[in-house]
Design an enzyme around this catalytic site. Structure first.
Site, PDB file in Angstrom:
ATOM      1  N   ARG A 122       0.828  -1.137  -0.058  1.00 23.30           N
ATOM      2  CA  ARG A 122       0.094  -0.003  -0.243  1.00 23.30           C
ATOM      3  C   ARG A 122       0.987   1.329  -0.046  1.00 23.30           C
ATOM      4  NH1 ARG A 122      -1.315   2.047   5.252  1.00 23.30           N
ATOM      5  NH2 ARG A 122      -0.486   0.700   7.026  1.00 23.30           N
ATOM      6  N   ASN A 129      11.313   0.515   2.394  1.00 22.98           N
ATOM      7  CA  ASN A 129      10.252   1.277   2.270  1.00 22.98           C
ATOM      8  C   ASN A 129       9.356   1.455   3.423  1.00 22.98           C
ATOM      9  OD1 ASN A 129       7.703   2.999   0.634  1.00 22.98           O
ATOM     10  ND2 ASN A 129       7.050   1.174   1.373  1.00 22.98           N
ATOM     11  N   TYR A 184      10.887  10.419  14.176  1.00 27.52           N
ATOM     12  CA  TYR A 184      10.915  10.316  12.724  1.00 27.52           C
ATOM     13  C   TYR A 184      12.023  10.970  11.847  1.00 27.52           C
ATOM     14  CZ  TYR A 184       8.744   9.921   7.884  1.00 27.52           C
ATOM     15  OH  TYR A 184       8.282   9.616   6.769  1.00 27.52           O
ATOM     16  N   ALA A 185      12.023  12.260  12.018  1.00 36.51           N
ATOM     17  CA  ALA A 185      13.633  12.756  11.647  1.00 36.51           C
ATOM     18  C   ALA A 185      14.776  12.222  11.882  1.00 36.51           C
ATOM     19  CB  ALA A 185      13.295  14.232  12.150  1.00 36.51           C
ATOM     20  N   LYS A 188      14.881   9.095   9.751  1.00 34.54           N
ATOM     21  CA  LYS A 188      15.171   9.305   8.304  1.00 34.54           C
ATOM     22  C   LYS A 188      16.455   9.733   8.289  1.00 34.54           C
ATOM     23  CE  LYS A 188      11.142   7.656   6.972  1.00 34.54           C
ATOM     24  NZ  LYS A 188      11.232   6.469   6.054  1.00 34.54           N
ATOM     25  N   ILE A 217       3.341  13.160   0.270  1.00 30.32           N
ATOM     26  CA  ILE A 217       3.173  12.265  -0.723  1.00 30.32           C
ATOM     27  C   ILE A 217       1.623  11.768  -0.099  1.00 30.32           C
ATOM     28  CG2 ILE A 217       3.437  10.339  -2.161  1.00 30.32           C
ATOM     29  CD1 ILE A 217       5.552  12.470  -2.369  1.00 30.32           C
TER      30      ILE A 217
HETATM   31  P1  NDP Z   1       1.858   3.718   4.739  1.00 30.60           P
HETATM   32  O1  NDP Z   1       1.468   3.941   5.842  1.00 30.60           O
HETATM   33  O2  NDP Z   1       0.779   3.977   3.358  1.00 30.60           O
HETATM   34  O3  NDP Z   1       2.616   2.335   4.359  1.00 30.60           O
HETATM   35  C1  NDP Z   1       3.324   1.850   5.082  1.00 30.60           C
HETATM   36  C2  NDP Z   1       3.785   0.474   4.730  1.00 30.60           C
HETATM   37  O4  NDP Z   1       4.812  -0.022   5.613  1.00 30.60           O
HETATM   38  C3  NDP Z   1       2.648  -0.627   5.047  1.00 30.60           C
HETATM   39  O5  NDP Z   1       2.797  -1.616   3.832  1.00 30.60           O
HETATM   40  C4  NDP Z   1       2.949  -1.190   6.408  1.00 30.60           C
HETATM   41  O6  NDP Z   1       2.562  -2.736   6.289  1.00 30.60           O
HETATM   42  C5  NDP Z   1       4.504  -1.298   6.017  1.00 30.60           C
HETATM   43  N1  NDP Z   1       5.069  -1.235   7.497  1.00 30.60           N
HETATM   44  C6  NDP Z   1       4.817  -0.478   8.752  1.00 30.60           C
HETATM   45  N2  NDP Z   1       5.489  -1.212   9.681  1.00 30.60           N
HETATM   46  C7  NDP Z   1       6.111  -2.252   9.357  1.00 30.60           C
HETATM   47  C8  NDP Z   1       6.796  -3.123  10.057  1.00 30.60           C
HETATM   48  N3  NDP Z   1       7.216  -3.125  11.509  1.00 30.60           N
HETATM   49  N4  NDP Z   1       7.287  -4.281   9.138  1.00 30.60           N
HETATM   50  C9  NDP Z   1       7.225  -4.415   8.006  1.00 30.60           C
HETATM   51  N5  NDP Z   1       6.373  -3.716   7.306  1.00 30.60           N
HETATM   52  C10 NDP Z   1       5.779  -2.611   7.900  1.00 30.60           C
HETATM   53  O7  NDP Z   1       3.332   4.786   4.252  1.00 30.60           O
HETATM   54  P2  NDP Z   1       3.411   5.469   3.011  1.00 30.60           P
HETATM   55  O8  NDP Z   1       3.530   4.882   1.770  1.00 30.60           O
HETATM   56  O9  NDP Z   1       3.046   6.692   3.008  1.00 30.60           O
HETATM   57  O10 NDP Z   1       5.122   5.576   3.480  1.00 30.60           O
HETATM   58  C11 NDP Z   1       6.221   4.517   2.816  1.00 30.60           C
HETATM   59  C12 NDP Z   1       7.572   5.021   3.051  1.00 30.60           C
HETATM   60  O11 NDP Z   1       7.716   6.614   2.823  1.00 30.60           O
HETATM   61  C13 NDP Z   1       7.686   5.366   4.529  1.00 30.60           C
HETATM   62  O12 NDP Z   1       9.033   4.874   4.820  1.00 30.60           O
HETATM   63  C14 NDP Z   1       7.585   6.934   4.961  1.00 30.60           C
HETATM   64  O13 NDP Z   1       8.234   7.105   6.061  1.00 30.60           O
HETATM   65  C15 NDP Z   1       8.186   7.558   3.756  1.00 30.60           C
HETATM   66  N6  NDP Z   1       7.773   8.838   3.623  1.00 30.60           N
HETATM   67  C16 NDP Z   1       6.406   8.927   3.271  1.00 30.60           C
HETATM   68  C17 NDP Z   1       5.819  10.279   2.814  1.00 30.60           C
HETATM   69  C18 NDP Z   1       4.525  10.663   2.804  1.00 30.60           C
HETATM   70  O14 NDP Z   1       4.225  11.870   2.682  1.00 30.60           O
HETATM   71  N7  NDP Z   1       3.444   9.639   2.540  1.00 30.60           N
HETATM   72  C19 NDP Z   1       6.974  11.499   2.977  1.00 30.60           C
HETATM   73  C20 NDP Z   1       8.302  10.886   3.253  1.00 30.60           C
HETATM   74  C21 NDP Z   1       8.563   9.860   3.679  1.00 30.60           C
HETATM   75  P3  NDP Z   1       1.080  -2.887   6.685  1.00 30.60           P
HETATM   76  O15 NDP Z   1       0.191  -2.500   5.328  1.00 30.60           O
HETATM   77  O16 NDP Z   1       1.091  -4.385   6.890  1.00 30.60           O
HETATM   78  O17 NDP Z   1       0.638  -1.773   7.839  1.00 30.60           O
END
Ligand code: NDP
Length: 245
Positions: free
Chosen positions: A15, A90, A155-156, A159, A188
């Site tokens: 996702r 990711n 978080y910062a 990252k 995003i």
């Molecule tokens: P989402 O919350 O939409 O998705 C996060 C994903 O990470 C999910 O698939 C989730 O799995 C998985 N996840 C969370 N915890 C774990 C864990 N302990 N082990 C394995 N998988 C895990 O986040 P985004 O798509 O928005 O973010 C993706 C990346 O981009 C992140 O690292 C985020 O920090 C970074 N990012 C996002 C920004 C934004 O504005 N959206 C901005 C800057 C960076 P599950 O579906 O099972 O919960």
């Protein structure tokens, strides 16, 4: 860009941004192992959406914060596939709070998921990629790791840690044709930032030179470039996808 005959792991690949990256890699011909931790419903929905690529998409559920689960995952994957060419770290979470009132649990969960998880997965991939003398590792970091945002000390830090970690690791493996880079998204449109209030969204958009939040495809395009042969001389660096933030 053509990724036929290449195998990629995308953590958190079912996702949000990870889903966009998985989809783009599948469209470009790769075999993809998309991982997730908890959300079976979203993972199953994604699998159905991607039925066209069913023969090249594998889903695996495990927690990146647990080293032994990462090891078991990697053992399964390397038994099933001869070579893993690409790792996209990711998966990530946010647990925002002002530093003064941040709980130890929120500090640790964010650091464990975003930084420790990326390290465990990188370490296991590097051991494999060194033998194969090829690899591409890309961490999805954040502009927050470079500029900081109020309420995001955990978080910062996680990252910024990913960026520093990959700069060091990239120097260790450069001779083996393994590149390690970071993509730093700005805001995003995904569920991760669904909880921002309307006022905060307005305020953040006003600070972005392009005056809008980004789309997952816009991050995926940058990731695919760094994962491709076209980025063969790029390592230890970061590419912002942030509308100029
Ligand atoms: P989402 O919350 O939409 O998705 C996060 C994903 O990470 C999910 O698939 C989730 O799995 C998985 N996840 C969370 N915890 C774990 C864990 N302990 N082990 C394995 N998988 C895990 O986040 P985004 O798509 O928005 O973010 C993706 C990346 O981009 C992140 O690292 C985020 O920090 C970074 N990012 C996002 C920004 C934004 O504005 N959206 C901005 C800057 C960076 P599950 O579906 O099972 O919960």
């Amino acid at each position: 860009m053509n990724f036929e005959n290449q195998v990629a792991i995308v953590t958190g690949g079912t996702r949000g941004i990870g889903k966009g990256i998985t989809q783009a890699l599948l469209q470009a011909g790769a075999k993809v192992i998309a991982t997730y931790a908890h959300n079976d419903a979203k993972a199953n929905m994604f699998k159905e959406e991607m039925s066209l690529y069913a023969d090249r998409l594998t889903l695996k559920k495990f927690d990146v914060t647990d080293k032994s689960q990462c090891e078991d995952f990697f053992k399964d994957v390397t038994e099933e596939f001869d070579q893993v060419h690409i790792l996209i770290n990711n998966s990530g979470i946010r647990r925002d709070n002002l530093g003064a009132s941040m709980t130890q649990e929120d500090w640790e969960q964010v650091l464990d998921t975003n930084l420790k998880g990326s390290f465990y997965m990188s370490q296991l991939s590097i051991l494999h990629m060194m033998k194969k003398r090829y690899g591409r590792i890309i961490n999805i970091s954040s502009v927050g790791g470079k500029m900081g945002l109020a309420g995001q000390a955990n978080y910062a830090a996680s990252k910024a840690g990913q960026i520093a970690m990959s700069k060091s690791l990239s120097k260790e493996v450069a001779k083996r044709k393994i590149t390690i880079n970071n993509v730093c998204p700005g805001f995003i449109e995904t569920e991760l930032i669904d909880d921002l209030s309307e006022d905060l969204v307005k305020e953040y958009k006003s600070q972005i030179p392009m005056k809008r939040f980004g789309k997952v495809d816009e991050v995926a395009n940058a990731v695919l470039f760094l994962a491709s042969d076209k980025a063969s001389y790029i390592t230890g660096t970061t590419l912002d996808v942030s509308g100029g933030l």
